[in-house]
Design a protein around this motif. Structure first.
Motif, PDB file in Angstrom:
ATOM      1  N   ARG A 125       0.839  -1.202   0.000  1.00 18.16           N
ATOM      2  CA  ARG A 125       0.000   0.000   0.000  1.00 18.16           C
ATOM      3  C   ARG A 125       0.871   1.247   0.000  1.00 18.16           C
ATOM      4  N   GLU A 126       0.280   2.345  -0.409  1.00 17.08           N
ATOM      5  CA  GLU A 126       0.993   3.624  -0.411  1.00 17.08           C
ATOM      6  C   GLU A 126       1.279   4.052   1.033  1.00 17.08           C
ATOM      7  N   PRO A 127       2.451   4.627   1.308  1.00 14.84           N
ATOM      8  CA  PRO A 127       2.733   5.140   2.653  1.00 14.84           C
ATOM      9  C   PRO A 127       1.754   6.257   3.013  1.00 14.84           C
ATOM     10  N   THR A 128       1.450   6.390   4.286  1.00 17.33           N
ATOM     11  CA  THR A 128       0.551   7.439   4.754  1.00 17.33           C
ATOM     12  C   THR A 128       1.160   8.121   5.971  1.00 17.33           C
ATOM     13  N   ASP A 129       0.923   9.417   6.081  1.00 13.15           N
ATOM     14  CA  ASP A 129       1.408  10.176   7.232  1.00 13.15           C
ATOM     15  C   ASP A 129       0.396  10.070   8.361  1.00 13.15           C
ATOM     16  N   CYS A 130       0.926   9.957   9.589  1.00 14.01           N
ATOM     17  CA  CYS A 130       0.080   9.765  10.767  1.00 14.01           C
ATOM     18  C   CYS A 130       0.505  10.739  11.865  1.00 14.01           C
ATOM     19  N   ARG A 131      -0.443  11.028  12.732  1.00 16.41           N
ATOM     20  CA  ARG A 131      -0.189  11.939  13.857  1.00 16.41           C
ATOM     21  C   ARG A 131      -0.598  11.264  15.149  1.00 16.41           C
ATOM     22  N   ALA A 132       0.285  11.303  16.150  1.00 18.50           N
ATOM     23  CA  ALA A 132      -0.019  10.706  17.458  1.00 18.50           C
ATOM     24  C   ALA A 132      -1.097  11.545  18.142  1.00 18.50           C
ATOM     25  N   VAL A 133      -2.079  10.851  18.719  1.00 18.06           N
ATOM     26  CA  VAL A 133      -3.157  11.542  19.433  1.00 18.06           C
ATOM     27  C   VAL A 133      -3.172  11.197  20.912  1.00 18.06           C
ATOM     28  N   ASP A 134      -2.483  10.170  21.339  1.00 15.66           N
ATOM     29  CA  ASP A 134      -2.411   9.816  22.760  1.00 15.66           C
ATOM     30  C   ASP A 134      -0.991   9.909  23.233  1.00 15.66           C
TER      31      ASP A 134
END
Length: 134
Positions: A125-134
């Protein structure tokens, strides 16, 4: 029936003998000093904080741009991370040496980032950017 007045007298004496309650300061300056003293007593050095983080499992939740929600258990003593996606599927990644930030990977999967931001790459799959929420 003489026992009743004696029991009441003993109870009154026992409650009177206890320690006097101390009053907490209520004026602004005294309260501020108490709070600062309490904060200083609990403060750890940077080395202590780092050592504590290195010896335990830390869970972080990431929300990704593709709508995926990742729950990541960073197992620092074992130098591994377990990534669980929204469907409950899990993959174990192994820690790699990074110049800064974090880097975990295993057979087509990779989690790499710094601070609260990370990039998740899942097999095929294509890489995706993520953001920590906890």
């Amino acid at each position: 029936m003489r026992l009743m007045p004696v029991a009441v007298a003993v109870a009154v004496l026992l409650t009177a003998c206890g320690p006097k309650p101390t009053e907490a300061p209520t004026d602004g300056e005294a309260v501020r000093e108490r709070a600062q003293t309490a904060q200083t007593a609990r403060r750890r050095t940077g080395a202590e904080v780092q050592q504590r983080g290195l010896n335990r499992v830390i869970r972080t939740v990431y929300l990704c741009n593709n709508g995926e929600r990742l729950s990541v258990d960073f197992d620092n003593p074992r130098e591994m991370a377990t990534v669980r996606n929204s469907n409950g599927e899990a993959v174990d990644l192994f820690q790699e040496r990074a110049a800064s930030g974090l880097w975990y990977r295993a057979s087509g999967y990779e989690l790499r980032g710094e601070g609260i931001m990370a990039r998740w790459t899942a097999d095929g799959r294509e890489p995706t950017d993520c953001r920590a929420v906890d």
